[in-house]
Write an enzyme that holds these catalytic residues in place. Structure first.
Site, PDB file in Angstrom:
ATOM      1  N   HIS A 113       0.834  -1.203   0.000  1.00 13.61           N
ATOM      2  CA  HIS A 113       0.000   0.000   0.000  1.00 13.61           C
ATOM      3  C   HIS A 113       0.873   1.260   0.000  1.00 13.61           C
ATOM      4  O   HIS A 113       0.621   2.200  -0.767  1.00 13.61           O
ATOM      5  CB  HIS A 113      -0.911   0.006   1.216  1.00 13.61           C
ATOM      6  CG  HIS A 113      -1.702   1.259   1.381  1.00 13.61           C
ATOM      7  ND1 HIS A 113      -2.917   1.464   0.762  1.00 13.61           N
ATOM      8  CD2 HIS A 113      -1.453   2.391   2.093  1.00 13.61           C
ATOM      9  CE1 HIS A 113      -3.378   2.650   1.082  1.00 13.61           C
ATOM     10  NE2 HIS A 113      -2.499   3.244   1.890  1.00 13.61           N
ATOM     11  N   GLU A 114       1.897   1.295   0.841  1.00 15.18           N
ATOM     12  CA  GLU A 114       2.778   2.463   0.891  1.00 15.18           C
ATOM     13  C   GLU A 114       3.553   2.619  -0.410  1.00 15.18           C
ATOM     14  O   GLU A 114       3.762   3.744  -0.878  1.00 15.18           O
ATOM     15  CB  GLU A 114       3.733   2.363   2.086  1.00 15.18           C
ATOM     16  CG  GLU A 114       3.043   2.272   3.443  1.00 15.18           C
ATOM     17  CD  GLU A 114       2.035   3.384   3.692  1.00 15.18           C
ATOM     18  OE1 GLU A 114       2.178   4.476   3.100  1.00 15.18           O
ATOM     19  OE2 GLU A 114       1.100   3.161   4.481  1.00 15.18           O
ATOM     20  N   HIS A 117       1.498   4.420  -2.877  1.00 10.35           N
ATOM     21  CA  HIS A 117       1.558   5.883  -2.789  1.00 10.35           C
ATOM     22  C   HIS A 117       2.761   6.420  -3.559  1.00 10.35           C
ATOM     23  O   HIS A 117       2.673   7.448  -4.238  1.00 10.35           O
ATOM     24  CB  HIS A 117       1.645   6.323  -1.327  1.00 10.35           C
ATOM     25  CG  HIS A 117       0.347   6.282  -0.601  1.00 10.35           C
ATOM     26  ND1 HIS A 117      -0.804   6.865  -1.086  1.00 10.35           N
ATOM     27  CD2 HIS A 117       0.004   5.741   0.596  1.00 10.35           C
ATOM     28  CE1 HIS A 117      -1.794   6.686  -0.234  1.00 10.35           C
ATOM     29  NE2 HIS A 117      -1.334   5.996   0.797  1.00 10.35           N
TER      30      HIS A 117
END
Length: 245
Positions: A113-114, A117
């Site tokens: 998920h990071e 980004h």
């Protein structure tokens, strides 16, 4: 008059803000429970959180985002800071203790998920540009706006109280808008992460289902935050309308 105002404040707080805060607390508990559950399930390929993020960055030709281990539990984030004195912008992925060196479903999901980004910024995802533009107003408005609004409601500065109330509401609106933009941005980062994990066979089908549950639980925390901000904003609007009657 003051007693009526106080009563209306209590009513709107109990009807709007307290339920939203209770829901937010419940979602936060579910989030931690879900991540804890999948923190006990190892992935077959042995990928750690750091391995996962590094692999995703490499796949997308992102070479300027170091991966750091940060203190705390589920304090994972993608960070950016402006360079000083002409220095380039600093970017990084911070992974917490349960993620950085762990090869579990939760660790892989959170790290992916990071990395999602980082991919958003590298591909100039427009929503993040808009979100970052209003971030300063949001940070200031979330801290100061409600206090200015309540000071205006109190009538402490006489005929200018209405103006103070409107300024407070306007500032807090920036925080609401930021929350509104944050939710789809977080969902997009998770969808990018899951697509890469699936398309590159980084997780089995069952592991991917677990990762999706973990990321959905994380997304719900942003929804709960948006709901709480909206409830607080609506409360201020209702109190403003009652004051002007």
């Amino acid at each position: 008059m003051l007693e009526q105002l106080n009563l209306s404040q209590v009513n709107t707080y109990h009807l709007l803000v307290l339920p939203a805060m209770a829901f937010s607390g419940f979602i936060s508990m579910m989030f931690r429970t879900t991540l804890k559950k999948f923190s006990g399930v190892s992935v077959q390929n042995g990928l750690t959180g750091r391995d996962t993020a590094a692999k995703m960055l490499q796949m997308n030709n992102i070479n300027d985002v170091p991966i750091k281990q940060v203190a705390g539990t589920w304090s994972d984030h993608y960070g950016r800071s402006k360079g000083t004195k002409g220095a380039p912008e600093s970017k990084w992925i911070g992974l917490s203790d349960p993620v950085f060196a762990k090869s579990t479903i939760s660790a892989v999901a959170v790290a992916a998920h990071e990395a999602g980004h980082a991919i958003q910024y590298a591909t100039k995802y427009k929503l993040m540009t808009v979100r970052n533009f209003i971030r300063p107003l949001s940070n200031f408005g979330s801290r100061i706006g409600p206090y200015l609004a309540m000071a205006g409601l109190s009538g402490l500065i006489g005929e200018h109280s209405g103006l103070l109330l409107d300024i407070g509401i306007f500032l807090f609106a920036g925080a609401v808008l930021f929350s509104l933009l944050t939710l789809p941005a977080e969902l997009n980062a998770s969808s990018r992460a899951l697509a890469i994990l699936r398309d590159n066979n980084m997780l089995t089908k069952d592991e991917l289902k677990g990762a999706k549950k973990a990321l959905n639980a994380a997304a719900m925390t942003y929804f709960a935050g948006l709901l709480t901000n909206c409830a607080s904003f609506l409360r201020l609007l209702l109190l403003r309308n009652r004051r002007r009657r």
